[in-house]
Write a protein that holds these residues in place. Structure first.
Motif, mmCIF file in Angstrom:
data_model
loop_
_atom_site.group_PDB
_atom_site.id
_atom_site.type_symbol
_atom_site.label_atom_id
_atom_site.label_comp_id
_atom_site.label_asym_id
_atom_site.label_seq_id
_atom_site.Cartn_x
_atom_site.Cartn_y
_atom_site.Cartn_z
ATOM 1 N N ILE A 45 0.844 -1.203 0.000
ATOM 2 C CA ILE A 45 0.000 0.000 0.000
ATOM 3 C C ILE A 45 0.875 1.247 0.000
ATOM 4 N N GLU A 46 1.883 1.242 0.842
ATOM 5 C CA GLU A 46 2.806 2.384 0.911
ATOM 6 C C GLU A 46 3.520 2.586 -0.423
ATOM 7 N N HIS A 47 4.006 1.493 -1.013
ATOM 8 C CA HIS A 47 4.696 1.590 -2.302
ATOM 9 C C HIS A 47 3.751 2.066 -3.401
ATOM 10 N N TYR A 48 2.530 1.539 -3.416
ATOM 11 C CA TYR A 48 1.582 1.944 -4.455
ATOM 12 C C TYR A 48 1.295 3.434 -4.368
ATOM 13 N N GLN A 53 2.217 8.422 -7.775
ATOM 14 C CA GLN A 53 2.624 9.816 -7.989
ATOM 15 C C GLN A 53 3.678 9.952 -9.091
ATOM 16 N N ARG A 54 4.157 8.848 -9.611
ATOM 17 C CA ARG A 54 5.221 8.877 -10.618
ATOM 18 C C ARG A 54 4.689 9.309 -11.984
ATOM 19 N N PRO A 55 5.541 9.968 -12.767
ATOM 20 C CA PRO A 55 5.129 10.376 -14.118
ATOM 21 C C PRO A 55 4.762 9.159 -14.974
ATOM 22 N N ASP A 66 -18.844 -6.681 -11.194
ATOM 23 C CA ASP A 66 -18.299 -5.672 -10.282
ATOM 24 C C ASP A 66 -17.042 -6.141 -9.550
ATOM 25 N N GLN A 67 -16.560 -7.342 -9.867
ATOM 26 C CA GLN A 67 -15.353 -7.874 -9.223
ATOM 27 C C GLN A 67 -14.098 -7.522 -10.012
ATOM 28 N N VAL A 68 -13.080 -7.036 -9.335
ATOM 29 C CA VAL A 68 -11.775 -6.877 -9.970
ATOM 30 C C VAL A 68 -11.112 -8.248 -9.963
ATOM 31 N N VAL A 69 -10.821 -8.755 -11.152
ATOM 32 C CA VAL A 69 -10.255 -10.098 -11.273
ATOM 33 C C VAL A 69 -8.780 -10.067 -11.662
ATOM 34 N N GLY A 70 -8.295 -8.902 -12.061
ATOM 35 C CA GLY A 70 -6.894 -8.756 -12.415
ATOM 36 C C GLY A 70 -6.537 -7.289 -12.487
ATOM 37 N N PHE A 71 -5.241 -7.026 -12.443
ATOM 38 C CA PHE A 71 -4.772 -5.644 -12.493
ATOM 39 C C PHE A 71 -3.333 -5.624 -12.985
ATOM 40 N N GLY A 72 -2.956 -4.501 -13.510
ATOM 41 C CA GLY A 72 -1.572 -4.272 -13.908
ATOM 42 C C GLY A 72 -1.292 -2.793 -13.801
ATOM 43 N N TYR A 73 -0.070 -2.449 -13.379
ATOM 44 C CA TYR A 73 0.270 -1.034 -13.347
ATOM 45 C C TYR A 73 1.756 -0.826 -13.544
ATOM 46 N N ARG A 103 12.038 7.218 -21.930
ATOM 47 C CA ARG A 103 12.599 6.060 -22.639
ATOM 48 C C ARG A 103 11.979 4.725 -22.234
ATOM 49 N N THR A 104 11.807 4.501 -20.927
ATOM 50 C CA THR A 104 11.417 3.184 -20.445
ATOM 51 C C THR A 104 10.195 3.256 -19.543
ATOM 52 N N PHE A 105 9.251 2.377 -19.819
ATOM 53 C CA PHE A 105 8.081 2.187 -18.965
ATOM 54 C C PHE A 105 8.333 0.905 -18.178
ATOM 55 N N VAL A 106 8.112 0.942 -16.875
ATOM 56 C CA VAL A 106 8.323 -0.234 -16.037
ATOM 57 C C VAL A 106 6.971 -0.763 -15.568
ATOM 58 N N ILE A 107 6.759 -2.049 -15.756
ATOM 59 C CA ILE A 107 5.568 -2.703 -15.225
ATOM 60 C C ILE A 107 5.916 -3.215 -13.834
ATOM 61 N N ILE A 108 5.196 -2.719 -12.857
ATOM 62 C CA ILE A 108 5.456 -3.087 -11.466
ATOM 63 C C ILE A 108 4.654 -4.322 -11.065
ATOM 64 N N GLU A 109 3.403 -4.368 -11.438
ATOM 65 C CA GLU A 109 2.541 -5.499 -11.090
ATOM 66 C C GLU A 109 1.674 -5.879 -12.283
ATOM 67 N N LEU A 110 1.463 -7.168 -12.445
ATOM 68 C CA LEU A 110 0.531 -7.717 -13.420
ATOM 69 C C LEU A 110 0.050 -9.026 -12.808
ATOM 70 N N ALA A 111 -1.212 -9.053 -12.363
ATOM 71 C CA ALA A 111 -1.694 -10.220 -11.623
ATOM 72 C C ALA A 111 -3.159 -10.485 -11.927
ATOM 73 N N VAL A 112 -3.507 -11.766 -11.892
ATOM 74 C CA VAL A 112 -4.880 -12.206 -12.139
ATOM 75 C C VAL A 112 -5.255 -13.230 -11.061
ATOM 76 N N ARG A 113 -6.457 -13.102 -10.541
ATOM 77 C CA ARG A 113 -6.943 -14.041 -9.535
ATOM 78 C C ARG A 113 -7.087 -15.434 -10.151
ATOM 79 N N LYS A 114 -6.824 -16.444 -9.355
ATOM 80 C CA LYS A 114 -6.762 -17.832 -9.823
ATOM 81 C C LYS A 114 -7.976 -18.295 -10.646
#
Length: 183
Positions: A45-48, A53-55, A66-73, A103-114
């Motif tokens: 939570i703190e890291h997110y 706030q990052r560009p 209405d369920q979030v089943v996956g996310f990526g950021y 120059r570079t985009f970093v993917i921090i999380e990419l996850a999907v519920r089982k």
């Protein structure tokens, strides 16, 4: 299960979405090999909140009803990023880790519920996350095989290649650093 929909949120709007996907984060990262508990979630939570706030911050939520089943950021790496300093054993050109904020985009999380895995949701999250992105390349880190074999296979199929091993903080396990050239 109904049709999965995808919505991308950027900048301040992405910051406001934490509560929407946090239960999915907790569910996914309670599994092996992560076994995250309450203190790990608090750290996420703190890291997110910092990441939001990052560009260039982008968050994509996959919803089934209405369920979030996956996310990526992810976000754009800033000129003062330290991501290259964490790379070990890579034989990279000197200019490789130079960043200019675009120059570079970093993917921090990419996850999907089982229950929603093996339905193409990770690939679509990835596609939506990078849609219209004006960057030369995308980077991410992933646990090495065999513990992350499905993720490793997916990233390879999407055009990523391993460029080194990353040790992002003292207590962290080693991760494979992957890179995908966009141009």
């Amino acid at each position: 299960m109904s049709e999965v929909t995808y919505v991308r949120h950027e900048a301040a709007e992405a910051a406001r979405q934490l509560d929407a996907f946090l239960p999915s984060y907790e569910e996914v990262y309670a599994e092996l090999p992560y076994r995250e508990g309450p203190s790990d979630v608090a750290e996420f939570i703190e890291h997110y909140q910092t990441h939001a706030q990052r560009p260039g911050m982008r968050l994509v939520l996959a919803r089934d009803g209405d369920q979030v089943v996956g996310f990526g950021y992810g976000y754009r790496l800033s000129p003062d990023t330290r991501w290259g300093h964490n790379l070990q054993d890579g034989k990279l050109p000197k200019d490789f880790t130079r960043e200019d904020g675009r120059r570079t985009f970093v993917i921090i999380e990419l996850a999907v519920r089982k229950p929603w895995r093996r339905r193409g949701i990770p690939a679509e999250l990835h596609t939506q996350l990078l849609a219209g992105l004006d960057a030369e390349r995308v980077t991410l880190t992933v646990r090495p095989e065999p513990e992350a074999a499905p993720a490793q296979s997916a990233y390879a199929a999407w055009g990523y290649r391993k460029v080194g091993v990353s040790h992002p903080w003292d207590e962290a396990p080693l991760y494979d650093c992957m890179l995908h050239e966009l141009h």
